[in-house]
Design a protein around this motif. Sequence first.
Motif, PDB file in Angstrom:
ATOM      1  N   GLU A 135       4.448   0.030  -6.156  1.00 24.99           N
ATOM      2  CA  GLU A 135       4.753   1.008  -7.193  1.00 24.99           C
ATOM      3  C   GLU A 135       5.440   2.209  -6.557  1.00 24.99           C
ATOM      4  N   PRO A 136       6.290   2.939  -7.212  1.00 26.49           N
ATOM      5  CA  PRO A 136       6.654   2.841  -8.613  1.00 26.49           C
ATOM      6  C   PRO A 136       7.748   1.813  -8.899  1.00 26.49           C
ATOM      7  N   ALA A 137       8.197   1.060  -7.881  1.00 29.27           N
ATOM      8  CA  ALA A 137       9.278   0.091  -8.094  1.00 29.27           C
ATOM      9  C   ALA A 137       8.868  -1.053  -9.014  1.00 29.27           C
ATOM     10  N   GLY A 138       7.549  -1.345  -9.071  1.00 29.49           N
ATOM     11  CA  GLY A 138       7.078  -2.419  -9.929  1.00 29.49           C
ATOM     12  C   GLY A 138       7.435  -3.802  -9.418  1.00 29.49           C
ATOM     13  N   VAL A 139       7.619  -3.932  -8.109  1.00 28.01           N
ATOM     14  CA  VAL A 139       7.942  -5.239  -7.534  1.00 28.01           C
ATOM     15  C   VAL A 139       6.697  -5.856  -6.903  1.00 28.01           C
ATOM     16  N   GLU A 140       6.707  -7.172  -6.784  1.00 24.54           N
ATOM     17  CA  GLU A 140       5.587  -7.872  -6.175  1.00 24.54           C
ATOM     18  C   GLU A 140       6.101  -8.706  -5.012  1.00 24.54           C
ATOM     19  N   LEU A 141       5.391  -8.607  -3.883  1.00 25.15           N
ATOM     20  CA  LEU A 141       5.729  -9.357  -2.683  1.00 25.15           C
ATOM     21  C   LEU A 141       4.667 -10.415  -2.438  1.00 25.15           C
ATOM     22  N   THR A 142       5.064 -11.493  -1.803  1.00 23.06           N
ATOM     23  CA  THR A 142       4.124 -12.542  -1.409  1.00 23.06           C
ATOM     24  C   THR A 142       4.266 -12.749   0.094  1.00 23.06           C
ATOM     25  N   PRO A 143       3.552 -11.929   0.882  1.00 24.31           N
ATOM     26  CA  PRO A 143       3.661 -12.077   2.336  1.00 24.31           C
ATOM     27  C   PRO A 143       3.103 -13.417   2.799  1.00 24.31           C
ATOM     28  N   ARG A 144       3.753 -13.978   3.789  1.00 24.80           N
ATOM     29  CA  ARG A 144       3.268 -15.191   4.436  1.00 24.80           C
ATOM     30  C   ARG A 144       2.152 -14.818   5.405  1.00 24.80           C
ATOM     31  N   ALA A 145       1.375 -15.794   5.833  1.00 22.18           N
ATOM     32  CA  ALA A 145       0.288 -15.543   6.787  1.00 22.18           C
ATOM     33  C   ALA A 145       0.840 -14.855   8.031  1.00 22.18           C
ATOM     34  N   GLY A 146       0.261 -13.719   8.387  1.00 21.01           N
ATOM     35  CA  GLY A 146       0.666 -12.970   9.565  1.00 21.01           C
ATOM     36  C   GLY A 146       1.912 -12.118   9.396  1.00 21.01           C
TER      37      GLY A 146
ATOM     38  N   GLN B   1       8.088  -6.868   6.613  1.00 28.87           N
ATOM     39  CA  GLN B   1       8.812  -8.125   6.792  1.00 28.87           C
ATOM     40  C   GLN B   1       8.955  -8.862   5.462  1.00 28.87           C
ATOM     41  N   ALA B   2       7.878  -8.882   4.668  1.00 23.50           N
ATOM     42  CA  ALA B   2       7.918  -9.554   3.363  1.00 23.50           C
ATOM     43  C   ALA B   2       8.922  -8.880   2.438  1.00 23.50           C
ATOM     44  N   ALA B   3       9.009  -7.559   2.507  1.00 25.44           N
ATOM     45  CA  ALA B   3       9.962  -6.823   1.665  1.00 25.44           C
ATOM     46  C   ALA B   3      11.392  -7.164   2.052  1.00 25.44           C
ATOM     47  N   LEU B   4      11.676  -7.207   3.340  1.00 30.47           N
ATOM     48  CA  LEU B   4      13.028  -7.552   3.787  1.00 30.47           C
ATOM     49  C   LEU B   4      13.372  -8.982   3.379  1.00 30.47           C
ATOM     50  N   ARG B   5      12.422  -9.897   3.547  1.00 36.04           N
ATOM     51  CA  ARG B   5      12.650 -11.296   3.172  1.00 36.04           C
ATOM     52  C   ARG B   5      12.921 -11.418   1.678  1.00 36.04           C
ATOM     53  N   ALA B   6      12.299 -10.536   0.886  1.00 37.38           N
ATOM     54  CA  ALA B   6      12.473 -10.554  -0.572  1.00 37.38           C
ATOM     55  C   ALA B   6      13.759  -9.843  -1.007  1.00 37.38           C
ATOM     56  N   GLY B   7      14.527  -9.329  -0.052  1.00 36.19           N
ATOM     57  CA  GLY B   7      15.784  -8.674  -0.388  1.00 36.19           C
ATOM     58  C   GLY B   7      15.629  -7.234  -0.832  1.00 36.19           C
ATOM     59  N   LEU B   8      14.543  -6.587  -0.380  1.00 32.89           N
ATOM     60  CA  LEU B   8      14.313  -5.190  -0.741  1.00 32.89           C
ATOM     61  C   LEU B   8      14.717  -4.266   0.399  1.00 32.89           C
ATOM     62  N   ALA B   9      15.176  -3.095   0.033  1.00 29.99           N
ATOM     63  CA  ALA B   9      15.394  -2.015   1.000  1.00 29.99           C
ATOM     64  C   ALA B   9      14.096  -1.226   1.049  1.00 29.99           C
ATOM     65  N   TRP B  10      13.518  -1.094   2.244  1.00 25.88           N
ATOM     66  CA  TRP B  10      12.272  -0.344   2.441  1.00 25.88           C
ATOM     67  C   TRP B  10      12.605   0.799   3.386  1.00 25.88           C
ATOM     68  N   PRO B  11      12.273   2.035   3.030  1.00 23.98           N
ATOM     69  CA  PRO B  11      12.610   3.167   3.899  1.00 23.98           C
ATOM     70  C   PRO B  11      12.109   2.953   5.335  1.00 23.98           C
ATOM     71  N   THR B  12      13.015   3.097   6.289  1.00 23.57           N
ATOM     72  CA  THR B  12      12.679   2.963   7.708  1.00 23.57           C
ATOM     73  C   THR B  12      13.770   3.611   8.540  1.00 23.57           C
ATOM     74  N   ILE B  13      13.408   3.970   9.733  1.00 24.64           N
ATOM     75  CA  ILE B  13      14.368   4.459  10.714  1.00 24.64           C
ATOM     76  C   ILE B  13      14.322   3.556  11.947  1.00 24.64           C
TER      77      ILE B  13
END
Length: 112
Positions: A8-19, A24-36
């Motif tokens: 939230e507030p994006a309202g998206v759902e991720l399904t991380p794999r084991a470990g 990583q799950a956000a990037l795999r899902a095609g999301l931009a996640w704030p990072t430097i």
Amino acid sequence: MAARVRVEPAGVELTPRAGETVFQAALRAGLAWPTICYGQARCTACALKVIDGHPAMDPPGPEEQGVLRQLAQRRRGSVRGTRLACRLTVTGQVTVEKKGVKPADESAPDPH
């Protein structure tokens, strides 16, 4: 129960794999996640607030604990409920808050 992370507030759902971390799950899902630092546990830009599902999270390791202590000192207060997306792994249903998460194609500049 499968691991799921509601962001939230994006309202998206991720399904991380084991470990797999939330980052990583956000990037795999095609999301931009704030990072430097892109997952190096240095910048704290990926930090999120856990809203619900604390029992479904793996505990922070020593590296994440150290970074969270530094973050608490910079903020001069508690970082209760704060975790680093680049280190957080989950085993069940978790809801987090992280502003700035969006589809990766929305973060690219418009070429027109």
